[in-house]
Design a protein around this motif. Sequence first.
Motif, PDB file in Angstrom:
ATOM      1  N   GLU A  34      34.745  30.131  -2.955  1.00  0.00           N
ATOM      2  CA  GLU A  34      35.017  30.627  -0.970  1.00  0.00           C
ATOM      3  C   GLU A  34      34.512  32.345  -1.761  1.00  0.00           C
ATOM      4  OE1 GLU A  34      38.691  31.619  -2.551  1.00  0.00           O
ATOM      5  OE2 GLU A  34      37.709  30.064  -2.411  1.00  0.00           O
ATOM      6  N   ASN A  35      33.617  33.247  -2.526  1.00  0.00           N
ATOM      7  CA  ASN A  35      33.202  34.346  -2.555  1.00  0.00           C
ATOM      8  C   ASN A  35      31.875  34.189  -3.275  1.00  0.00           C
ATOM      9  OD1 ASN A  35      34.641  36.384  -1.595  1.00  0.00           O
ATOM     10  ND2 ASN A  35      35.933  36.494  -3.312  1.00  0.00           N
ATOM     11  N   GLY A  39      31.725  36.681   0.205  1.00  0.00           N
ATOM     12  CA  GLY A  39      32.706  36.693   1.504  1.00  0.00           C
ATOM     13  C   GLY A  39      31.497  36.047   2.335  1.00  0.00           C
ATOM     14  N   TYR A  93      29.851  39.464  -9.581  1.00  0.00           N
ATOM     15  CA  TYR A  93      31.209  39.320  -9.480  1.00  0.00           C
ATOM     16  C   TYR A  93      31.954  40.239 -10.851  1.00  0.00           C
ATOM     17  CZ  TYR A  93      35.229  36.973  -8.166  1.00  0.00           C
ATOM     18  OH  TYR A  93      36.529  35.967  -7.815  1.00  0.00           O
ATOM     19  N   ASN A  98      38.701  44.789  -8.410  1.00  0.00           N
ATOM     20  CA  ASN A  98      38.572  44.922  -7.167  1.00  0.00           C
ATOM     21  C   ASN A  98      38.072  45.575  -6.006  1.00  0.00           C
ATOM     22  OD1 ASN A  98      39.458  43.191  -4.760  1.00  0.00           O
ATOM     23  ND2 ASN A  98      41.679  43.843  -4.682  1.00  0.00           N
ATOM     24  N   ASN A 100      35.814  47.902  -3.812  1.00  0.00           N
ATOM     25  CA  ASN A 100      35.016  47.359  -3.736  1.00  0.00           C
ATOM     26  C   ASN A 100      34.049  48.965  -3.092  1.00  0.00           C
ATOM     27  OD1 ASN A 100      33.109  46.417  -1.761  1.00  0.00           O
ATOM     28  ND2 ASN A 100      34.534  47.146   0.497  1.00  0.00           N
ATOM     29  N   ASN A 107      35.785  41.731  -1.958  1.00  0.00           N
ATOM     30  CA  ASN A 107      36.010  40.101  -2.699  1.00  0.00           C
ATOM     31  C   ASN A 107      35.382  39.839  -4.337  1.00  0.00           C
ATOM     32  OD1 ASN A 107      32.849  40.468  -2.660  1.00  0.00           O
ATOM     33  ND2 ASN A 107      32.310  39.584  -0.289  1.00  0.00           N
ATOM     34  N   ARG A 108      35.325  41.675  -3.895  1.00  0.00           N
ATOM     35  CA  ARG A 108      35.255  42.221  -5.828  1.00  0.00           C
ATOM     36  C   ARG A 108      33.479  42.185  -5.949  1.00  0.00           C
ATOM     37  NH1 ARG A 108      40.306  40.090  -8.954  1.00  0.00           N
ATOM     38  NH2 ARG A 108      41.864  40.555  -7.747  1.00  0.00           N
ATOM     39  N   TRP A 109      32.512  42.337  -5.375  1.00  0.00           N
ATOM     40  CA  TRP A 109      31.592  42.153  -5.580  1.00  0.00           C
ATOM     41  C   TRP A 109      30.870  43.116  -6.056  1.00  0.00           C
ATOM     42  CZ3 TRP A 109      27.361  37.817  -7.393  1.00  0.00           C
ATOM     43  CH2 TRP A 109      27.989  37.158  -6.581  1.00  0.00           C
TER      44      TRP A 109
END
Length: 297
Positions: A34-35, A39, A93, A98, A100, A107-109
């Motif tokens: 999902e990520n 996101g 990623y 975590n 942002n 979403n950890r990107w």
Amino acid sequence: MKTTKLLILSCVLSLNTVFAQKNKVNDPDFPPLENRYLGQKPPGLIPEVFAPDIVSTEAYLETVVTFLPDMSELSFTRSGGDYKEPKLFVMYYNNNNNNNNNNNNNNRWSRKSISSTDINKYEERFNPSVSEIKSLEPFEDIPIVGFSVSSKGTYYFYVLNFNDGGSGYMSYSRLINGKYEKPQKMSEAINTGKYIAHPFIAPDESYLIWDAEKEGESTPDIYISFRQKDDSWGTAINMGDKINTPRYEQRARVTPDGKYLFFWKGDVKTREDGSRYAIGSPYWVDAKIIETLRPKE
């Protein structure tokens, strides 16, 4: 002169995604399914702009998004406005962080811009240059512009003559007994029109996607051909008005997990001084759209 030339020269050279590499794309934890797309809510069969305000903006020109085979990183270039030269951005990623720092919905990107000294190294990771293919004996004297490679190692490449109204052609070469065969020019099913460019070959070589200007068209559209039972290529199929419009549509490719089709859509504008510039953004659509175009047996 066709403005397609401007787009080809201004964007990243190669469309290639190397499926032959071993990767972790089927590992649901890296990154989580999902990520994998920052996101973003996945599109259906109607194309949507990808990642507005994160990747795609109204103020700049962004090229199509390219993923590493394991989908742990993606890249795009941005130009216009403050960017006098195209700037390469890489989003990665970060499984252990975590934080942002780029408005990416936690979403950890994370995103990093690449310095001019490192840009070639990073571009090679995402889009191997034609030097990769031209270093091989069968291709040394062919003015290849870009290519795509299947999981079998078959190269599909194109040649363009910008000084002759976009004339050119697409060819392929299979890996046979450890050596590449003499390149074979593809049939008229593929080699029809002008500015025939930017191939994407399915990993299993069951279909080929590219863009071209066909007769009666003033801008490039995206086409697809399916391999037939006799191993020939079927008639070029325009991918339809959900994807193709009076604007420019180019550089289609399917993500390494096979779920989405990404492509670039944009326009070429003229300034008061007569100079021209491109505007546009990456779009994505559910890859199931490919099956809706497959001819019924």
